[in-house]
Design an enzyme around this catalytic site. Structure first.
Site, PDB file in Angstrom:
ATOM      1  N   CYS A   1       0.863  -1.176   0.000  1.00  0.00           N
ATOM      2  CA  CYS A   1       0.000   0.000   0.000  1.00  0.00           C
ATOM      3  C   CYS A   1       0.897   1.223   0.000  1.00  0.00           C
ATOM      4  O   CYS A   1       1.626   1.462   0.959  1.00  0.00           O
ATOM      5  CB  CYS A   1      -0.919   0.012   1.221  1.00  0.00           C
ATOM      6  SG  CYS A   1      -1.990   1.470   1.295  1.00  0.00           S
TER       7      CYS A   1
ATOM      8  N   GLU B   1      -3.969   1.127  -5.440  1.00  0.00           N
ATOM      9  CA  GLU B   1      -2.999   0.185  -6.000  1.00  0.00           C
ATOM     10  C   GLU B   1      -2.839   0.490  -7.478  1.00  0.00           C
ATOM     11  O   GLU B   1      -3.675   1.195  -8.067  1.00  0.00           O
ATOM     12  CB  GLU B   1      -3.441  -1.263  -5.798  1.00  0.00           C
ATOM     13  CG  GLU B   1      -3.580  -1.714  -4.354  1.00  0.00           C
ATOM     14  CD  GLU B   1      -2.262  -1.839  -3.603  1.00  0.00           C
ATOM     15  OE1 GLU B   1      -1.204  -1.567  -4.212  1.00  0.00           O
ATOM     16  OE2 GLU B   1      -2.294  -2.207  -2.422  1.00  0.00           O
TER      17      GLU B   1
END
Length: 227
Positions: A2, A103
């Site tokens: 992340c 993402e």
């Protein structure tokens, strides 16, 4: 992994999901749709048995490892009990509240960002490890990392890692100083929300630039216009 997240609400509204009567708010960070490593973000933790929210540097490197290891922004769930992360698992459990995270897919130079969020649009509570003590040489000595695990199901189409997200009740248990490190690790493994709790859509490549912000960053792109 992340590398960015959407934290566009104020800390008090995130805390409301826990049902706590009050908390010590020591945060001055502004809400953002594009939180990036190396910035200070509100982090929930327990201090002297009471909930608190402090702004903490996103990134961690132990003071003794300054010449040996890079600054980390994520920590793998599979490695939480090793010598590097084990102490923080005992004394530095924290939660980073957000509305979603980003993402990327595609080849370098053509990376496509995706916004991932709960289907019900409730806040997400990402598990973190943090050191809340003062730093001497580098801000990352008193920073935080997000805990990540292998992606499952359809989410692997977006990325092979994901932050470990719990619902509010389980996140509160994660913060409880009375549970052991072993119990906390088991909680993270067993109670993490699975892919069926989330949905995702493509967003503007403008997210790629850490200084960009605004609600438009989370809007879906490539959606057919209504007739």
């Amino acid at each position: 992994m992340c590398g960015r997240f959407d934290q566009n609400d104020i800390a008090r509204r995130y805390i409301a999901a826990f049902g706590w009567a009050d908390a010590a708010y020591r945060t001055q960070a502004e809400p953002t749709f594009n939180a990036a490593p190396g910035t200070y973000r509100p982090v929930i933790h327990m201090q002297d048995g009471e909930p608190a929210v402090d702004d903490l540097f996103w990134g961690y490197r132990a003071a003794w490892a300054a010449a040996k290891l890079p600054v980390c922004v994520n920590a793998r769930l599979e490695k939480l009990t090793n010598n590097y992360w084990g102490k923080l698992l005992k004394t530095g459990r924290a939660v980073v509240p957000a509305n979603g995270w980003y993402e990327w897919t595609g080849e370098k130079g053509k990376r496509q960002p995706w916004h991932i969020h709960r289907k019900d649009r409730e806040p997400i509570f990402m598990l973190a490890l943090a050191n809340f003590g003062p730093f001497k040489e580098h801000k990352a000595e008193s920073g935080f990392v997000l805990i990540t695990a292998d992606a499952e199901g359809g989410m692997v189409d977006v990325h092979d890692r994901r932050p470990v997200v719990l619902n509010a009740a389980d996140a509160a248990t994660w913060l409880d100083p009375d549970i052991s490190a072993a119990q906390a690790e088991m909680l993270a493994r067993q109670m993490a929300l699975g892919p069926d709790a989330f949905e995702w859509h493509k967003v503007s490549p403008e997210v790629n630039y850490a200084g960009r912000d605004g609600a438009h960053l989370v809007l879906p792109i490539d959606v057919p216009l209504a007739d």
